[in-house]
Design an enzyme around this catalytic site. Structure first.
Site, PDB file in Angstrom:
ATOM      1  N   TYR A 154       1.532  -5.028  12.804  1.00  0.00           N
ATOM      2  CA  TYR A 154       1.168  -4.357  11.547  1.00  0.00           C
ATOM      3  C   TYR A 154       0.143  -5.195  10.770  1.00  0.00           C
ATOM      4  O   TYR A 154      -0.844  -4.672  10.260  1.00  0.00           O
ATOM      5  CB  TYR A 154       2.416  -4.116  10.688  1.00  0.00           C
ATOM      6  CG  TYR A 154       2.064  -3.583   9.313  1.00  0.00           C
ATOM      7  CD1 TYR A 154       1.464  -2.336   9.166  1.00  0.00           C
ATOM      8  CD2 TYR A 154       2.302  -4.341   8.163  1.00  0.00           C
ATOM      9  CE1 TYR A 154       1.113  -1.852   7.907  1.00  0.00           C
ATOM     10  CE2 TYR A 154       1.953  -3.856   6.905  1.00  0.00           C
ATOM     11  CZ  TYR A 154       1.362  -2.611   6.788  1.00  0.00           C
ATOM     12  OH  TYR A 154       1.014  -2.139   5.545  1.00  0.00           O
ATOM     13  N   ARG A 161      -8.267  -2.593  10.111  1.00  0.00           N
ATOM     14  CA  ARG A 161      -8.550  -1.461   9.223  1.00  0.00           C
ATOM     15  C   ARG A 161      -9.456  -1.900   8.086  1.00  0.00           C
ATOM     16  O   ARG A 161     -10.448  -1.241   7.761  1.00  0.00           O
ATOM     17  CB  ARG A 161      -7.209  -0.935   8.685  1.00  0.00           C
ATOM     18  CG  ARG A 161      -7.322  -0.025   7.489  1.00  0.00           C
ATOM     19  CD  ARG A 161      -6.005   0.666   7.188  1.00  0.00           C
ATOM     20  NE  ARG A 161      -4.937  -0.226   6.750  1.00  0.00           N
ATOM     21  CZ  ARG A 161      -3.726   0.199   6.388  1.00  0.00           C
ATOM     22  NH1 ARG A 161      -3.426   1.480   6.431  1.00  0.00           N
ATOM     23  NH2 ARG A 161      -2.800  -0.657   6.001  1.00  0.00           N
ATOM     24  N   TYR A 213      -1.683  -6.760  -2.542  1.00  0.00           N
ATOM     25  CA  TYR A 213      -0.489  -7.497  -2.103  1.00  0.00           C
ATOM     26  C   TYR A 213      -0.861  -8.959  -1.843  1.00  0.00           C
ATOM     27  O   TYR A 213      -1.933  -9.237  -1.286  1.00  0.00           O
ATOM     28  CB  TYR A 213       0.055  -6.919  -0.780  1.00  0.00           C
ATOM     29  CG  TYR A 213       0.953  -5.694  -0.897  1.00  0.00           C
ATOM     30  CD1 TYR A 213       1.406  -5.210  -2.110  1.00  0.00           C
ATOM     31  CD2 TYR A 213       1.356  -5.034   0.265  1.00  0.00           C
ATOM     32  CE1 TYR A 213       2.235  -4.082  -2.167  1.00  0.00           C
ATOM     33  CE2 TYR A 213       2.176  -3.913   0.221  1.00  0.00           C
ATOM     34  CZ  TYR A 213       2.615  -3.446  -1.002  1.00  0.00           C
ATOM     35  OH  TYR A 213       3.428  -2.342  -1.057  1.00  0.00           O
ATOM     36  N   ARG A 226      -1.685   4.620  -3.419  1.00  0.00           N
ATOM     37  CA  ARG A 226      -0.325   5.194  -3.467  1.00  0.00           C
ATOM     38  C   ARG A 226      -0.371   6.713  -3.388  1.00  0.00           C
ATOM     39  O   ARG A 226       0.497   7.336  -2.794  1.00  0.00           O
ATOM     40  CB  ARG A 226       0.398   4.767  -4.749  1.00  0.00           C
ATOM     41  CG  ARG A 226       0.636   3.275  -4.858  1.00  0.00           C
ATOM     42  CD  ARG A 226       1.597   2.761  -3.802  1.00  0.00           C
ATOM     43  NE  ARG A 226       1.738   1.304  -3.895  1.00  0.00           N
ATOM     44  CZ  ARG A 226       2.386   0.575  -3.002  1.00  0.00           C
ATOM     45  NH1 ARG A 226       2.958   1.146  -1.942  1.00  0.00           N
ATOM     46  NH2 ARG A 226       2.463  -0.724  -3.136  1.00  0.00           N
ATOM     47  N   GLU A 333      11.350   5.448   4.495  1.00  0.00           N
ATOM     48  CA  GLU A 333      10.046   5.670   3.869  1.00  0.00           C
ATOM     49  C   GLU A 333       9.893   7.178   3.704  1.00  0.00           C
ATOM     50  O   GLU A 333      10.360   7.946   4.551  1.00  0.00           O
ATOM     51  CB  GLU A 333       8.943   5.099   4.771  1.00  0.00           C
ATOM     52  CG  GLU A 333       7.572   5.053   4.118  1.00  0.00           C
ATOM     53  CD  GLU A 333       6.540   4.265   4.931  1.00  0.00           C
ATOM     54  OE1 GLU A 333       6.821   3.104   5.345  1.00  0.00           O
ATOM     55  OE2 GLU A 333       5.457   4.810   5.185  1.00  0.00           O
TER      56      GLU A 333
HETATM   57  C1  3EB Z   1       4.624  -0.257   1.180  1.00  0.00           C
HETATM   58  O1  3EB Z   1       4.831   0.236   0.077  1.00  0.00           O
HETATM   59  C2  3EB Z   1       5.338   0.390   2.341  1.00  0.00           C
HETATM   60  O2  3EB Z   1      -0.203   0.091   5.573  1.00  0.00           O
HETATM   61  O3  3EB Z   1      -0.925   2.132   5.574  1.00  0.00           O
HETATM   62  C3  3EB Z   1       3.433   2.553   3.205  1.00  0.00           C
HETATM   63  C4  3EB Z   1       2.346   3.410   3.378  1.00  0.00           C
HETATM   64  C5  3EB Z   1       3.388   1.284   3.737  1.00  0.00           C
HETATM   65  C6  3EB Z   1       1.213   3.003   4.077  1.00  0.00           C
HETATM   66  C7  3EB Z   1      -0.065   1.286   5.304  1.00  0.00           C
HETATM   67  C8  3EB Z   1       2.246   0.883   4.446  1.00  0.00           C
HETATM   68  C9  3EB Z   1       1.165   1.729   4.601  1.00  0.00           C
HETATM   69  O4  3EB Z   1       3.919  -1.250   1.351  1.00  0.00           O
HETATM   70  C10 3EB Z   1       4.563   0.370   3.606  1.00  0.00           C
END
Ligand code: 3EB
Length: 339
Positions: A154, A161, A213, A226, A333
């Site tokens: 990941y 990406r 992050y 989001r 999720e």
């Molecule tokens: C999060 O909130 C949960 O890397 O494309 C959710 C949606 C999450 C998309 C991505 C990762 C991704 O971080 C994980």
């Protein structure tokens, strides 16, 4: 030859701004009846066997395992005639204003290279189609948390990406709404909704934006919004990313019950933030049709179903799928759209 002065009715419709697809849920039989309709952009099927698109048809198979009752088919409907064709690795379903594109590239040991290549191709395709905005992307990556070097797949995928998006000059304010989970197969399954017009980025006030992050989760932050809202001619749409029990940037809770509750709090706050751009978000969770719930452990299905039934309107369509999120401590999720 005389130049054409008048637009035909069809052309007028095509040039109407903000013509965006809506969705409906159908039984597999009903979906088969509309597979040749000119207004069917795509038909999303879960629980099927072969995820690789073979012939040219609007069917998109996620290859994911459905938990509980068989999942309905989600039909993406347009008010313009859709065309279906192949372009390189992608199958393209398009109208004048939008496209659903799908690819199932062979997975490699190098998730960073896989992500960089497929995103580069996706961005080139989007430019060629003159639909440069990636509004929403669904990604199912085999062995998502398996180690790769000192990282995991990941984290490597996030790096590939980001490299491709940065090279294309893609602004973080336009990052797509996304979900990224694993699948049980050996191919990356990726499909995306492209648009001529950009969406409005909606972030969650109780979560750090994913693209900010800290490095404890990986050397490169995940590139997604989001949610994105898109103003339509008549109604606005909201595309909601995979949402989990993440507060700030940290995973919260060890039980699935608590994670579900925290995820719903996140979704509700995200919807609240989206109201100015998508008024239907005021209706709350019940506006997300279907709500898709990914569970790490299939044993958590009965509990999850009971818990969600208590929080959603009666008979609300929920699709439960078996898939692992990108952090091992995330048990659930959820994603969907206000389509
Ligand atoms: C999060 O909130 C949960 O890397 O494309 C959710 C949606 C999450 C998309 C991505 C990762 C991704 O971080 C994980």
């Amino acid at each position: 030859m005389a130049s054409r002065i008048y637009l035909s009715t069809l052309e007028k419709r095509r040039f109407q701004p903000g013509s965006v697809p809506r969705t409906e849920l159908l039984s597999p039989t009903a979906a088969t009846r509309v597979e040749n309709s000119p207004y069917t952009l795509a038909l999303i099927r879960h629980g099927g066997t072969s995820p690789a698109p073979t012939g040219i048809s609007p069917w998109i198979d996620t290859g994911l395992t459905v938990l509980g009752d068989p999942a309905p088919i989600q039909r993406w409907i347009t008010d313009e005639t859709a065309e279906h064709f192949r372009s390189g690795r992608f199958l393209v379903h398009r109208t004048h204003n939008c496209a659903m594109v799908v690819a199932a590239p062979e997975d490699t040991e190098d998730a960073e290279g896989t992500a960089e290549r497929v995103y580069r191709e996706l961005l080139m395709l989007a430019a060629k189609l003159r639909l440069p905005q990636i509004l929403r992307i669904w990604q199912y990556l085999p062995r998502i948390t398996a180690p790769q070097g000192s990282e995991n797949r990941y984290q490597r995928y996030c790096a590939g990406r980001q490299i491709a998006l940065a090279k294309a000059g893609y602004s973080p304010r336009a990052f797509p709404a996304a979900c990224l989970l694993d699948n049980q197969g050996d191919q990356l399954i990726l499909y995306a909704l492209l648009s001529a017009t950009p969406g409005v980025q909606i972030e969650n006030p109780r979560q750090v934006s994913a693209f900010h992050y800290p490095r404890i989760y990986g050397r490169v932050a995940p590139s997604f919004s989001r949610a994105l809202a898109l103003r339509g001619a008549e109604q606005s749409r909201l595309y909601i990313s995979g949402t989990a029990s993440v507060v700030g940037h940290a995973s919260r809770h060890t039980s699935v019950e608590d994670q579900i509750e925290e995820t719903l709090v996140n979704l509700e706050l995200l919807l609240e933030s989206a109201i100015p751009y998508c008024p239907r978000a005021r209706q709350g969770l019940g506006a997300i049709i279907p709500l898709k719930v990914y569970l790490r452990n299939r044993e958590d299905y009965p509990q999850s179903r009971a818990q969600l039934a208590a929080r959603l309107p009666a008979e609300h369509p929920v699709i439960y799928l078996k898939a692992n999120a990108c952090r091992e401590n995330l048990l659930v999720e959820m994603e969907g759209e206000i389509g």
